[in-house]
Scaffold this motif. Structure first.
Motif, PDB file in Angstrom:
ATOM      1  N   PHE A 163      35.054  61.526  54.887  1.00 57.01           N
ATOM      2  CA  PHE A 163      35.973  60.386  54.872  1.00 57.01           C
ATOM      3  C   PHE A 163      35.229  59.079  55.108  1.00 57.01           C
ATOM      4  O   PHE A 163      35.593  58.042  54.548  1.00 57.01           O
ATOM      5  N   ALA A 164      34.192  59.101  55.934  1.00 52.73           N
ATOM      6  CA  ALA A 164      33.368  57.905  56.153  1.00 52.73           C
ATOM      7  C   ALA A 164      32.642  57.528  54.867  1.00 52.73           C
ATOM      8  O   ALA A 164      32.540  56.335  54.524  1.00 52.73           O
ATOM      9  N   GLU A 165      32.156  58.523  54.149  1.00 55.12           N
ATOM     10  CA  GLU A 165      31.483  58.274  52.868  1.00 55.12           C
ATOM     11  C   GLU A 165      32.472  57.694  51.847  1.00 55.12           C
ATOM     12  O   GLU A 165      32.148  56.769  51.107  1.00 55.12           O
ATOM     13  N   LEU A 166      33.687  58.225  51.841  1.00 59.67           N
ATOM     14  CA  LEU A 166      34.716  57.702  50.939  1.00 59.67           C
ATOM     15  C   LEU A 166      35.057  56.253  51.290  1.00 59.67           C
ATOM     16  O   LEU A 166      35.164  55.405  50.400  1.00 59.67           O
ATOM     17  N   GLN A 167      35.175  55.945  52.579  1.00 57.39           N
ATOM     18  CA  GLN A 167      35.483  54.570  52.993  1.00 57.39           C
ATOM     19  C   GLN A 167      34.364  53.623  52.605  1.00 57.39           C
ATOM     20  O   GLN A 167      34.620  52.498  52.163  1.00 57.39           O
ATOM     21  N   LYS A 168      33.133  54.060  52.750  1.00 63.25           N
ATOM     22  CA  LYS A 168      31.993  53.233  52.340  1.00 63.25           C
ATOM     23  C   LYS A 168      32.062  52.959  50.834  1.00 63.25           C
ATOM     24  O   LYS A 168      31.819  51.839  50.382  1.00 63.25           O
ATOM     25  N   PHE A 169      32.414  53.970  50.068  1.00 63.98           N
ATOM     26  CA  PHE A 169      32.600  53.825  48.615  1.00 63.98           C
ATOM     27  C   PHE A 169      33.695  52.799  48.332  1.00 63.98           C
ATOM     28  O   PHE A 169      33.510  51.890  47.530  1.00 63.98           O
ATOM     29  N   TYR A 170      34.846  52.939  48.996  1.00 61.88           N
ATOM     30  CA  TYR A 170      35.953  51.995  48.808  1.00 61.88           C
ATOM     31  C   TYR A 170      35.527  50.571  49.173  1.00 61.88           C
ATOM     32  O   TYR A 170      35.895  49.616  48.485  1.00 61.88           O
ATOM     33  N   ASP A 171      34.775  50.428  50.244  1.00 55.55           N
ATOM     34  CA  ASP A 171      34.311  49.094  50.652  1.00 55.55           C
ATOM     35  C   ASP A 171      33.441  48.463  49.566  1.00 55.55           C
ATOM     36  O   ASP A 171      33.579  47.270  49.269  1.00 55.55           O
ATOM     37  N   VAL A 215      33.495  49.196  46.326  1.00 55.95           N
ATOM     38  CA  VAL A 215      34.389  48.885  45.203  1.00 55.95           C
ATOM     39  C   VAL A 215      35.180  47.622  45.510  1.00 55.95           C
ATOM     40  O   VAL A 215      35.312  46.734  44.662  1.00 55.95           O
ATOM     41  N   ASN A 216      35.721  47.519  46.716  1.00 53.26           N
ATOM     42  CA  ASN A 216      36.505  46.336  47.101  1.00 53.26           C
ATOM     43  C   ASN A 216      35.684  45.059  47.018  1.00 53.26           C
ATOM     44  O   ASN A 216      36.185  44.026  46.563  1.00 53.26           O
ATOM     45  N   ASN A 217      34.437  45.100  47.453  1.00 49.91           N
ATOM     46  CA  ASN A 217      33.580  43.916  47.381  1.00 49.91           C
ATOM     47  C   ASN A 217      33.367  43.476  45.936  1.00 49.91           C
ATOM     48  O   ASN A 217      33.454  42.287  45.617  1.00 49.91           O
ATOM     49  N   LEU A 218      33.088  44.435  45.078  1.00 46.48           N
ATOM     50  CA  LEU A 218      32.837  44.102  43.670  1.00 46.48           C
ATOM     51  C   LEU A 218      34.114  43.670  42.947  1.00 46.48           C
ATOM     52  O   LEU A 218      34.099  42.722  42.171  1.00 46.48           O
ATOM     53  N   THR A 219      35.221  44.355  43.198  1.00 46.88           N
ATOM     54  CA  THR A 219      36.465  43.974  42.530  1.00 46.88           C
ATOM     55  C   THR A 219      36.984  42.641  43.069  1.00 46.88           C
ATOM     56  O   THR A 219      37.596  41.879  42.329  1.00 46.88           O
ATOM     57  N   SER A 220      36.709  42.352  44.339  1.00 46.16           N
ATOM     58  CA  SER A 220      37.112  41.064  44.906  1.00 46.16           C
ATOM     59  C   SER A 220      36.421  39.924  44.158  1.00 46.16           C
ATOM     60  O   SER A 220      37.053  38.909  43.831  1.00 46.16           O
ATOM     61  N   ALA A 221      35.149  40.096  43.878  1.00 46.99           N
ATOM     62  CA  ALA A 221      34.413  39.077  43.122  1.00 46.99           C
ATOM     63  C   ALA A 221      34.987  38.925  41.716  1.00 46.99           C
ATOM     64  O   ALA A 221      35.136  37.803  41.214  1.00 46.99           O
ATOM     65  N   LEU A 222      35.314  40.049  41.079  1.00 53.34           N
ATOM     66  CA  LEU A 222      35.911  39.972  39.734  1.00 53.34           C
ATOM     67  C   LEU A 222      37.302  39.353  39.775  1.00 53.34           C
ATOM     68  O   LEU A 222      37.670  38.576  38.894  1.00 53.34           O
ATOM     69  N   ASN A 223      38.068  39.692  40.793  1.00 53.55           N
ATOM     70  CA  ASN A 223      39.400  39.087  40.941  1.00 53.55           C
ATOM     71  C   ASN A 223      39.286  37.574  41.108  1.00 53.55           C
ATOM     72  O   ASN A 223      40.073  36.829  40.530  1.00 53.55           O
ATOM     73  N   GLN A 224      38.320  37.135  41.877  1.00 55.02           N
ATOM     74  CA  GLN A 224      38.089  35.701  42.068  1.00 55.02           C
ATOM     75  C   GLN A 224      37.695  35.041  40.752  1.00 55.02           C
ATOM     76  O   GLN A 224      38.209  33.988  40.392  1.00 55.02           O
ATOM     77  N   ARG A 225      36.793  35.680  40.025  1.00 55.47           N
ATOM     78  CA  ARG A 225      36.307  35.145  38.753  1.00 55.47           C
ATOM     79  C   ARG A 225      37.441  35.026  37.733  1.00 55.47           C
ATOM     80  O   ARG A 225      37.451  34.124  36.919  1.00 55.47           O
ATOM     81  N   HIS A 226      38.392  35.955  37.773  1.00 54.85           N
ATOM     82  CA  HIS A 226      39.470  35.990  36.780  1.00 54.85           C
ATOM     83  C   HIS A 226      40.817  35.564  37.354  1.00 54.85           C
ATOM     84  O   HIS A 226      41.858  35.830  36.746  1.00 54.85           O
ATOM     85  N   GLN A 227      40.807  34.849  38.468  1.00 51.45           N
ATOM     86  CA  GLN A 227      42.065  34.494  39.129  1.00 51.45           C
ATOM     87  C   GLN A 227      43.027  33.725  38.223  1.00 51.45           C
ATOM     88  O   GLN A 227      44.239  33.834  38.369  1.00 51.45           O
ATOM     89  N   HIS A 228      42.507  32.992  37.277  1.00 49.60           N
ATOM     90  CA  HIS A 228      43.353  32.197  36.380  1.00 49.60           C
ATOM     91  C   HIS A 228      44.133  33.074  35.397  1.00 49.60           C
ATOM     92  O   HIS A 228      45.150  32.649  34.869  1.00 49.60           O
ATOM     93  N   ARG A 229      43.685  34.301  35.150  1.00 48.61           N
ATOM     94  CA  ARG A 229      44.359  35.141  34.167  1.00 48.61           C
ATOM     95  C   ARG A 229      45.098  36.322  34.786  1.00 48.61           C
ATOM     96  O   ARG A 229      45.982  36.885  34.156  1.00 48.61           O
TER      97      ARG A 229
END
Length: 173
Positions: free
Chosen positions: A5-13, A15-29
């Motif tokens: 579960f710790a490994e899964l949470q690290k994976f999610y973290d 993913v969240n960091n990378l998707t957060s950057a993409l969400n910021q980049r595409h916030q207008h759409r």
């Protein structure tokens, strides 16, 4: 099991960091927000480790509440909001973003494919976006498959769980 579960949470973290950057980049759409659930289709399956993670964090919900009616994800509430958002599966963490993947046409030919939620199409055509401006399907799915493999010795085809089947009080047709 705690290590898995710790490994899964690290994976999610990650993913969240990378998707957060993409969400910021595409916030207008991006039109995605709480209550937008057209991507939240029924019969989604997840790896067993993700299902166990949901069961760990949402035991009361799974034991005592009803799933959302069939047609959409079982974990939506009556307002179309995710009841497990903090611990949602990987597939839900990338929804709405411009997606890209490589398909093998034959042994010598690869083709890049792209897609985005129809609600988020407005703006620069996704075919014109740089590769790094899209979520690339493949590498993270492989990481998640490895986490699953370390969690259970079930063959890869037998380790998927329907989200709806996690509920104890499922309305069966």
């Amino acid at each position: 099991m705690e290590k898995a579960f710790a490994e899964l949470q690290k994976f999610y973290d990650e993913v969240n960091n990378l998707t957060s950057a993409l969400n910021q980049r595409h916030q207008h759409r991006l039109k995605c927000k709480a209550g937008c659930f057209s991507c939240c289709v029924d019969n989604i399956t997840v790896f067993e480790i993700e299902a166990e993670n949901i069961k760990l964090h949402y035991h009361h919900l799974i034991e005592n509440e009803q799933p959302h009616p069939q047609g959409y994800c079982a974990f939506l509430n009556e307002n179309g909001e995710c009841r497990i958002y903090e611990h949602r599966p990987y597939v839900c963490r990338t929804q709405g973003l411009p997606l890209r993947w490589i398909e093998e046409i034959n042994e010598e030919e690869l083709i890049e494919m792209r897609d985005i939620c129809p609600l988020n199409e407005e703006g620069e055509p996704i075919v014109n976006l740089k590769a790094e401006d899209c979520w690339t399907i493949g590498p993270f799915e492989e990481k998640l498959a490895l986490i699953q493999k370390n969690f259970s010795d079930k063959p890869m085809g037998e380790n998927r769980v329907r989200l709806r089947d996690l509920f104890k009080r499922v309305n069966r047709p």
